[in-house]
Enzyme design. Structure first.
Site, PDB file in Angstrom:
ATOM      1  N   CYS A  31      30.073  44.054  49.262  1.00 18.15           N
ATOM      2  CA  CYS A  31      31.009  43.490  50.239  1.00 18.15           C
ATOM      3  C   CYS A  31      31.397  44.518  51.295  1.00 18.15           C
ATOM      4  O   CYS A  31      31.658  45.687  50.981  1.00 18.15           O
ATOM      5  CB  CYS A  31      32.256  42.973  49.536  1.00 18.15           C
ATOM      6  SG  CYS A  31      33.437  42.163  50.635  1.00 18.15           S
TER       7      CYS A  31
ATOM      8  N   CYS B  49      45.725  37.842  28.378  1.00 22.17           N
ATOM      9  CA  CYS B  49      45.294  38.348  29.686  1.00 22.17           C
ATOM     10  C   CYS B  49      45.851  39.736  29.933  1.00 22.17           C
ATOM     11  O   CYS B  49      45.824  40.226  31.076  1.00 22.17           O
ATOM     12  CB  CYS B  49      45.723  37.388  30.797  1.00 22.17           C
ATOM     13  SG  CYS B  49      47.507  37.115  30.889  1.00 22.17           S
TER      14      CYS B  49
ATOM     15  N   CYS C  46      39.041  43.678  44.850  1.00 18.66           N
ATOM     16  CA  CYS C  46      38.057  44.298  43.957  1.00 18.66           C
ATOM     17  C   CYS C  46      38.253  45.810  43.921  1.00 18.66           C
ATOM     18  O   CYS C  46      38.508  46.435  44.956  1.00 18.66           O
ATOM     19  CB  CYS C  46      36.629  44.006  44.424  1.00 18.66           C
ATOM     20  SG  CYS C  46      36.164  42.268  44.408  1.00 18.66           S
TER      21      CYS C  46
END
Length: 397
Positions: free
Chosen positions: A50, A354, A59
């Site tokens: 990217c 999570c 990210c």
């Protein structure tokens, strides 16, 4: 500094760590930190795909290859287990979601003198990265970036706008917060925006809660083959493949259990997978999610309970009615509820998490109560992110 200061792992925030404890930005296992402070890239260091990598906060690990990424996700989970003296029975293969698989995301937008910017925020900043491309989102979501940008450019003000995009059965559910539309023309333009872009639903929150502007068909999300009403803002697993992996483990571990308490059940991601033949209690604090789950569960051996498990956890005498317990709490974990499970007679627990940190903290109570960690699977649904999830199976007796 030695020329052979090799990176051996990736730390929790994404920095590479050398054998002697030095943290190196964008280092991955196999890289070498030279004496002059430069980084010699090793076999697991790849070119980020990217153009926004290094600036966009979406990210942190695009420079790591598949093996290094898998190692990071795995170690984020196993490190917490080891830190709390939790013995892992069987470490199952780590599940990584592929590129362009995220079906939900919150993007930020801001009107500017030249139009508008739209994207994720920069790392450790409120600045918005104006996305030209994105390699983590589903194509159905990225196709809306430019239309959303144009809409905010026309009707936005000086304050940032938050946009939640979720892929549902009918298309894309779009929820926009902090965008104040004044007058009939602006309201009609919002409906036209939804129609033109084929949205499943458009919801605006102008400071008084979400108000639906466009929903030609009732929005649903299919969970284990069952369409469930999807209230605005409802929690959904980040990727379909990640959900499938977690559900598959839960079904395998629960097996032929006759009765299960599904705690923090949400819309019923696990409840619908386990119901029939098992009898399920689905307990959830969010009223909207509870009602959606209850309505979709008609005809199944399932009871839906509206209950805040942080303030009012199920007590041992309530839990003792079930052969197994499944819980999938928010990031903060389920400290009080785990304490009650430990004090009950339940001998089988599936804990989906999570947050490996709160999971390990909670599970020390299970260990103290005689539980063993039979199986553990690290899960990386948020590809190239430092956000890590897991599925775990506990037994005692």
């Amino acid at each position: 500094m030695s020329q052979t200061s090799q990176i051996i792992r990736i730390a929790a925030r994404g920095d590479g760590v050398t054998a002697d404890g030095q943290h190196v930005t964008h280092g991955v296992p196999g890289d070498v930190l030279r004496a002059d402070g430069t980084l010699e890239q090793g076999p697991h260091h790849v070119e980020p795909p990217c153009v926004h990598f290094g600036k966009c906060g979406g990210c942190q690990l695009q420079h790591a290859d598949e093996e290094a990424l898998r190692q990071f996700v795995t170690e984020r989970v196993t490190f917490q287990a080891e830190k709390h003296d939790i013995t892992i029975g069987e470490l199952l293969p780590t599940h990584l979601s592929p590129t362009k698989s995220r079906r939900r995301a919150t993007l930020h937008a801001l009107r500017t003198a030249k139009g508008a910017v739209l994207g994720f925020r920069e790392g450790n900043s409120h600045q918005i990265v104006d996305l030209e491309e994105c390699h983590i989102l589903r194509t159905e979501l990225t196709e809306l970036l430019q239309p959303l940008r144009q809409f905010v450019a026309r009707y936005g003000r000086e304050r940032p706008v938050d946009t939640e995009l979720t892929l549902v059965d009918q298309g894309v559910d779009c929820s926009i917060k902090h965008l104040e539309l004044e007058g009939l023309e602006a309201t009609e333009a919002a409906v036209e925006f939804a129609q033109t872009n084929g949205l499943a639903r458009l919801t605006l929150d102008q400071g008084y809660g979400p108000e639906t502007q466009w929903e030609p068909q009732p929005v649903t999300i299919t969970l284990s083959g069952r369409p469930v009403g999807m209230p605005p803002g409802s929690f959904l697993q980040a990727t379909q493949d990640g959900e499938d992996a977690l559900v598959a483990d839960a079904k395998a571990w629960i097996g032929d259990t006759a009765s299960v308490a599904d705690l923090f059940s949400g819309l019923g991601t696990f409840a619908f997978a386990l119901a029939n033949p098992a009898k399920i209690l689905a307990a959830e604090a969010s009223r909207d999610a509870h009602l959606a789950c209850k309505a979709a569960g008609a005809g199944l051996p399932m009871a839906a309970m509206h209950r805040d498990l942080f303030r009012n956890p199920l007590q041992p005498e309530e839990l003792n009615r079930f052969e197994a317990v499944l819980l999938d709490p928010p990031r903060a974990g389920a400290k009080e509820q785990i304490g009650q499970i430990a004090a009950s007679s339940v001998n089988r627990v599936v804990y989906i998490s999570c947050n490996p940190v709160s999971w390990a903290r909670d599970c020390t109570k299970l260990v103290e109560a005689g539980f063993r960690l039979e199986k553990l699977r690290p899960v990386g649904q948020f590809r190239w992110s430092t956000h890590v999830e897991l599925a775990s199976y506990w037994t005692r007796g």
